[in-house]
Design a protein around this motif. Structure first.
Motif: not given
Length: 464
Positions: A76-96
Motif C-alpha cells: 500500500x502507498x499513501x499519496x497526498x493529492x496536492x490540489x487539496x492544498x498546495x501550501x508549503x507548510x501543508x505539503x512538508x507536514x505530509x511528507x514527514x
C-alpha cells in the motif's frame, strides 16, 4: 431554559474528539481559541499541522492491518493529492510521514522539484501525474524524468497524450505509465461517463496498438476515481468490482501491470453527527479486491490511494466575530459576521458544503435559532443550515460573540484565491500556522497578514 452547551449535548452529544469547553469557552485540540482571537483578531484562518500527520498515520495503519488480516499479497502507498492544498507548510507536514504525491497540473512539477532541492523529498518518490495535461505539464514531466525522477508515473488521460512522451523520452530504463479509466458517473449525474480518462472498452486495445511493443514504456498502473467518494453503497461496490475486473483482464495481457490506484474520496468529519467506519471500509476494499482477483486467478495488485480532503480538511478552521444582529421579521434573526462565505469558504456557496460550526464563547447562555450572514452585498452570502438539522443555533446573548467553522482545510484557500482580489474587495483574512513543540507547547507563526488596500489596488491597476 437550557444553555447552549446543554442543548448541543442533548442534540448530538458533546464534547467530542478535538473539542472541549473550558470555563465557557471552546478549545480545539487543546488550542485556546479565545486567546488566539485576542492575539490575532478576526476573521482568522488557522491551520494546526499535527492533525495532518495524525490522519495519514491512521489511514496507513488501517490499510496495513487490512492487508495482514486478509493475507493480501500486495503493498500500500499513501499519496497526498496536492490540489487539496498546495501550501508549503501543508505539503512538508505530509511528507514527514513517508508518503508519495499525486499531481493534477503543470505547476505541481516545479513545486516538487523545489521540495527535492530543499531535501524535503527524494527523486525516488512516486509521483502520480493525473489530469488532462497541457503541453507545459507534459514537458515538465519529461524534464523531471530526464533529471532522475525515475518514479514519476504519467497517467494517460487520453490516447493522444502518449504521443509526446513517445517522441521525447529516450531513456536507458523504461518509463512507467498509468492509464486512467473513464468511470461511469452516479445515477443522478447529467452525464453517463466521466470526461476524464480513457473508455473502459478501449484500454486494452490501446495498450496493444500503441504501447505493448514500445521498449521505452511499461504500463504499471491502472487508475480510477469513483465520484461518489468512498462510501458503503451498492453504486460504489459495483463500480469497484468493474474496475478491479478490468485490472485482472489487463494483467493477463500485460505482465508489467502491478498497481491499482483507487483514487481519493475518503470522507472527512464535516458534521457533529459524522459517523464513518474507516476500519470497516478499508478492510472491505482490500477484501473485495482480493476476492475479485482470486475469481480471475490474478495476483493482487499494489494499492495506491490519493487522499486530499481526508488528509488536510480537519487541520484548519476560520474564526469570525459577530458584528451585528438584525431582526428582519418575526421569524428570521440574522447574525452578521466580519467575513464572507463566498470569499472565505466558497464551497458553502458553490456546493452547499457543510462544516462543523460552533460558538467560541458564551456557552452558558440560552440558545436561539439564527441565520448567519456574510458581509458582502450578495444574497447568496449566508449559512442557515447544519448537516444534521435544518437550522443554525447560537447562544442568545447581547455580549460579544465569536464563532468558528472547523475542518475547512481542503480547497477553500485555493478556490477563494489566496492573496488575490475577492468579491466586494473583501481582504484575505490573517492566516496563522500552529505547530506543536516537543514539550507539547504550541508554536504560532503568522503565515499571512490580513490583506491591505494597497495590495488590492495594485492588483486592480490603480497603483504600481
Amino acid at each position: 431554559m437550557q444553555s447552549y452547551q446543554e442543548f448541543l449535548d442533548l442534540s448530538v452529544g458533546f464534547p467530542q474528539d478535538g473539542f472541549e469547553i473550558i470555563e465557557d469557552e471552546l478549545y480545539f485540540h487543546d488550542l485556546n481559541l479565545m486567546e488566539m482571537i485576542e492575539t490575532y483578531g478576526t476573521p482568522l484562518r488557522f491551520t494546526y499541522l499535527p492533525i495532518i500527520s495524525k490522519k495519514i498515520q491512521q489511514a496507513k495503519l488501517l490499510f496495513q492491518q487490512a492487508i495482514v488480516k486478509n493475507n493480501y499479497r500486495g503493498s500500500y502507498k499513501y499519496c497526498y493529492c496536492t490540489k487539496s492544498s498546495h501550501f508549503k507548510h501543508i505539503v512538508e507536514e505530509a511528507l514527514k510521514n513517508e508518503i508519495h504525491l499525486e499531481t493534477s497540473s503543470a505547476f505541481d512539477m516545479p513545486m516538487i522539484d523545489a521540495l527535492e532541492k530543499k531535501g524535503a523529498l527524494s527523486k525516488d518518490m512516486t509521483v502520480i501525474c493525473n489530469g488532462f495535461k497541457t503541453y507545459q505539464y507534459k514537458q515538465y514531466i519529461i524534464d523531471m524524468l530526464h533529471d532522475g525522477f525515475k518514479n514519476i508515473i504519467p497517467v494517460l488521460d487520453n490516447k493522444e497524450e502518449f504521443n509526446l512522451y513517445d517522441d521525447e523520452i529516450e531513456m536507458d530504463t523504461p518509463c512507467n505509465l498509468g492509464i486512467r479509466i473513464a468511470a461511469e458517473e452516479q445515477p443522478d449525474s447529467q452525464f453517463y461517463t466521466s470526461r476524464l480518462g480513457i473508455r473502459m472498452e478501449d484500454v486494452i486495445d490501446f495498450y496493444h496498438n500503441k504501447i505493448e511493443d514500445n521498449p521505452n514504456f511499461q504500463v504499471k498502473l491502472l487508475h480510477f476515481f469513483i465520484n461518489s467518494g468512498i462510501s458503503d453503497t451498492p453504486y460504489y461496490w459495483n463500480e469497484l468490482e468493474k474496475y478491479v475486473t478490468l485490472y485482472c483482464k489487463f494483467k493477463k495481457v500485460n505482465p508489467h501491470l502491478d498497481t491499482l490506484d483507487i483514487g481519493g474520496g475518503m470522507p472527512f468529519k464535516d458534521s457533529l453527527v459524522f459517523d464513518f467506519d474507516y476500519e470497516y471500509m478499508i478492510n472491505e476494499i482490500v477484501s473485495r479486491i482480493k476476492e475479485i482477483c482470486a475469481e480471475h486467478d490474478t495476483i493482487e495488485p499494489d494499492i495506491i490511494t490519493e487522499f486530499g480532503k481526508y488528509t488536510v480538511a480537519e487541520a484548519s478552521g476560520i474564526l469570525y466575530k459577530v458584528l451585528g444582529r438584525k431582526q428582519q421579521n418575526d421569524r428570521e434573526r440574522w447574525l452578521m459576521l466580519d467575513g464572507s462565505f463566498i470569499t472565505n469558504l466558497p464551497d458553502v456557496w458553490a456546493l452547499n458544503q457543510k462544516y462543523i460550526l460552533l460558538p467560541v464563547n458564551n456557552w452558558d447562555s440560552e440558545y436561539e435559532r439564527v441565520n448567519l450572514g456574510g458581509i458582502t452585498c450578495d444574497g447568496q452570502d449566508y449559512y442557515n443550515q447544519e448537516a444534521h438539522m435544518n437550522s443554525v443555533f447560537m447562544p442568545k446573548t447581547r455580549k460579544v460573540q465569536y464563532l468558528g467553522f472547523f475542518n475547512t482545510g481542503a480547497y477553500q484557500e485555493v478556490l477563494s484565491g489566496y492573496g488575490g482580489i475577492h468579491h466586494c474587495l473583501l481582504p484575505s483574512p490573517k492566516h496563522v500556522i500552529i505547530r506543536r513543540n516537543r514539550d507539547e507547547t504550541f508554536n504560532f507563526e503568522v503565515f499571512g497578514e490580513e490583506q491591505n488596500s494597497k495590495q488590492v489596488l495594485k492588483i486592480l491597476g490603480y497603483t504600481t
